[in-house]
Design a protein around this motif. Sequence first.
Motif, PDB file in Angstrom:
ATOM      1  N   ASP A 200       8.795  30.184  43.372  1.00  0.00           N
ATOM      2  CA  ASP A 200       8.566  28.911  44.050  1.00  0.00           C
ATOM      3  C   ASP A 200       7.825  27.930  43.147  1.00  0.00           C
ATOM      4  N   LEU A 201       6.882  28.448  42.350  1.00  0.00           N
ATOM      5  CA  LEU A 201       6.164  27.580  41.411  1.00  0.00           C
ATOM      6  C   LEU A 201       7.079  27.131  40.275  1.00  0.00           C
ATOM      7  N   LEU A 202       7.974  28.030  39.863  1.00  0.00           N
ATOM      8  CA  LEU A 202       8.926  27.668  38.817  1.00  0.00           C
ATOM      9  C   LEU A 202       9.873  26.575  39.303  1.00  0.00           C
ATOM     10  N   GLU A 203      10.285  26.647  40.559  1.00  0.00           N
ATOM     11  CA  GLU A 203      11.158  25.616  41.119  1.00  0.00           C
ATOM     12  C   GLU A 203      10.456  24.253  41.121  1.00  0.00           C
ATOM     13  N   ASP A 204       9.173  24.248  41.459  1.00  0.00           N
ATOM     14  CA  ASP A 204       8.416  22.995  41.447  1.00  0.00           C
ATOM     15  C   ASP A 204       8.359  22.415  40.037  1.00  0.00           C
ATOM     16  N   LEU A 205       8.140  23.278  39.051  1.00  0.00           N
ATOM     17  CA  LEU A 205       8.088  22.814  37.666  1.00  0.00           C
ATOM     18  C   LEU A 205       9.448  22.281  37.226  1.00  0.00           C
ATOM     19  N   CYS A 206      10.521  22.970  37.623  1.00  0.00           N
ATOM     20  CA  CYS A 206      11.866  22.519  37.260  1.00  0.00           C
ATOM     21  C   CYS A 206      12.174  21.150  37.861  1.00  0.00           C
ATOM     22  N   HIS A 207      11.614  20.890  39.023  1.00  0.00           N
ATOM     23  CA  HIS A 207      11.837  19.591  39.674  1.00  0.00           C
ATOM     24  C   HIS A 207      11.243  18.464  38.853  1.00  0.00           C
ATOM     25  N   ASP A 208      10.139  18.745  38.167  1.00  0.00           N
ATOM     26  CA  ASP A 208       9.427  17.708  37.417  1.00  0.00           C
ATOM     27  C   ASP A 208       9.772  17.691  35.933  1.00  0.00           C
ATOM     28  N   VAL A 209      10.194  18.839  35.395  1.00  0.00           N
ATOM     29  CA  VAL A 209      10.459  18.952  33.953  1.00  0.00           C
ATOM     30  C   VAL A 209      11.929  19.317  33.744  1.00  0.00           C
ATOM     31  N   LYS A 210      12.703  18.348  33.317  1.00  0.00           N
ATOM     32  CA  LYS A 210      14.143  18.549  33.180  1.00  0.00           C
ATOM     33  C   LYS A 210      14.470  19.650  32.181  1.00  0.00           C
ATOM     34  N   ALA A 211      13.724  19.729  31.094  1.00  0.00           N
ATOM     35  CA  ALA A 211      14.000  20.753  30.078  1.00  0.00           C
ATOM     36  C   ALA A 211      13.850  22.158  30.654  1.00  0.00           C
TER      37      ALA A 211
ATOM     38  N   LEU B 297       8.693  21.181  24.514  1.00  0.00           N
ATOM     39  CA  LEU B 297       7.906  20.797  25.682  1.00  0.00           C
ATOM     40  C   LEU B 297       6.647  20.066  25.214  1.00  0.00           C
ATOM     41  N   SER B 298       6.216  19.099  25.979  1.00  0.00           N
ATOM     42  CA  SER B 298       4.998  18.375  25.638  1.00  0.00           C
ATOM     43  C   SER B 298       3.778  19.244  25.899  1.00  0.00           C
ATOM     44  N   THR B 299       2.638  18.803  25.418  1.00  0.00           N
ATOM     45  CA  THR B 299       1.396  19.550  25.642  1.00  0.00           C
ATOM     46  C   THR B 299       1.100  19.683  27.128  1.00  0.00           C
ATOM     47  N   THR B 300       1.348  18.632  27.874  1.00  0.00           N
ATOM     48  CA  THR B 300       1.119  18.657  29.322  1.00  0.00           C
ATOM     49  C   THR B 300       2.063  19.630  30.013  1.00  0.00           C
ATOM     50  N   GLU B 301       3.324  19.626  29.601  1.00  0.00           N
ATOM     51  CA  GLU B 301       4.314  20.518  30.201  1.00  0.00           C
ATOM     52  C   GLU B 301       4.006  21.974  29.885  1.00  0.00           C
ATOM     53  N   LEU B 302       3.552  22.236  28.653  1.00  0.00           N
ATOM     54  CA  LEU B 302       3.157  23.596  28.286  1.00  0.00           C
ATOM     55  C   LEU B 302       1.963  24.064  29.109  1.00  0.00           C
ATOM     56  N   ALA B 303       1.042  23.147  29.363  1.00  0.00           N
ATOM     57  CA  ALA B 303      -0.128  23.493  30.166  1.00  0.00           C
ATOM     58  C   ALA B 303       0.286  23.862  31.586  1.00  0.00           C
ATOM     59  N   ARG B 304       1.249  23.145  32.139  1.00  0.00           N
ATOM     60  CA  ARG B 304       1.743  23.463  33.482  1.00  0.00           C
ATOM     61  C   ARG B 304       2.454  24.811  33.487  1.00  0.00           C
TER      62      ARG B 304
ATOM     63  N   HIS C 201       7.602  32.692  22.697  1.00  0.00           N
ATOM     64  CA  HIS C 201       7.849  31.379  23.299  1.00  0.00           C
ATOM     65  C   HIS C 201       9.139  30.728  22.809  1.00  0.00           C
ATOM     66  N   PRO C 202       9.454  30.776  21.497  1.00  0.00           N
ATOM     67  CA  PRO C 202      10.703  30.143  21.049  1.00  0.00           C
ATOM     68  C   PRO C 202      11.959  30.812  21.612  1.00  0.00           C
ATOM     69  N   ILE C 203      11.833  32.061  22.082  1.00  0.00           N
ATOM     70  CA  ILE C 203      12.994  32.797  22.570  1.00  0.00           C
ATOM     71  C   ILE C 203      13.195  32.614  24.069  1.00  0.00           C
ATOM     72  N   CYS C 204      12.113  32.757  24.842  1.00  0.00           N
ATOM     73  CA  CYS C 204      12.282  32.793  26.294  1.00  0.00           C
ATOM     74  C   CYS C 204      11.934  31.483  26.991  1.00  0.00           C
ATOM     75  N   MET C 205      11.469  30.473  26.268  1.00  0.00           N
ATOM     76  CA  MET C 205      11.155  29.194  26.882  1.00  0.00           C
ATOM     77  C   MET C 205      11.855  28.055  26.130  1.00  0.00           C
ATOM     78  N   PRO C 206      12.071  26.920  26.791  1.00  0.00           N
ATOM     79  CA  PRO C 206      12.762  25.812  26.138  1.00  0.00           C
ATOM     80  C   PRO C 206      11.910  25.191  25.040  1.00  0.00           C
ATOM     81  N   PRO C 207      12.535  24.669  23.998  1.00  0.00           N
ATOM     82  CA  PRO C 207      11.782  24.027  22.912  1.00  0.00           C
ATOM     83  C   PRO C 207      11.361  22.616  23.285  1.00  0.00           C
TER      84      PRO C 207
END
Length: 264
Positions: free
Chosen positions: A149-160, A56-63, A48-54
Amino acid sequence: MTSATACAPTASTSSTAMPLAYRPQSTITESPPPGTRAVTNCSACSLHPICMPPHLSTTELARLDAIVCSTRIVRRGETLYRAGDKFKSIYAVRVGCFKTVITHRDGHEQVTGFHIAGEPLGLDGVCSDEQNCDAIALEDSKVCVIPFDLLEDLCHDVKAMQQHVHRMMSGEIVRESGLMMMLGTMTAQQRVAAFLLNLSKRMKTRGYSSAEFNLRMTREEIGSYLGLKLETVSRMFSKLQQAGVIDTNGKQVHILDSEKLAGV
């Protein structure tokens, strides 16, 4: 050099727990067979520390966990996707390594990259809605499947997350330009040295020895990537070994003098 490489590292003497991506291959066989859906928890993954942004909130991680809901096993020599396949998902390498290959009209194959755990695959399909190369496993591997497509939706809501995807795409641009510079300006020995130094840097990032690691690609595949003949690659490895810069035993590489290697 900024290009991607693929390998399996030799563990350092650190007491840090071995990341999932580099555990022995026997752990891979315990996973579900290809095509089987499995719960993949990004927030608990060692990569996770390598391939995902640091941060993230608990809610964002859940999404994020809800999006990355399946994994796929790709055995050595098998193809994750082929050129011309419809683009639907990008993939995060979780275990193992891959090479990407383009086949020219005359049937000649050109290796365009090597990808290890924590790195993305499939981003080349964004521009044309179809994959532009083949992605082939160099060893038994596992990827996380991320529907775009799901990743694009998440990017729209989560700037990080949006910024992270932009960095991944930018990284591909930098990798391509670095490869072009290497092919156009470096000697054969400098190309091999840059390849090993890049590999060393990636191993260090993953908490492993930057001086000792095992290559998963063949000398011929390295030559295809570096624009060199097999004989030239083998000769450059031998030349570096004779100079006391590296020591090799089959696919195992030991960098003896990193400063001297960087000065080649």
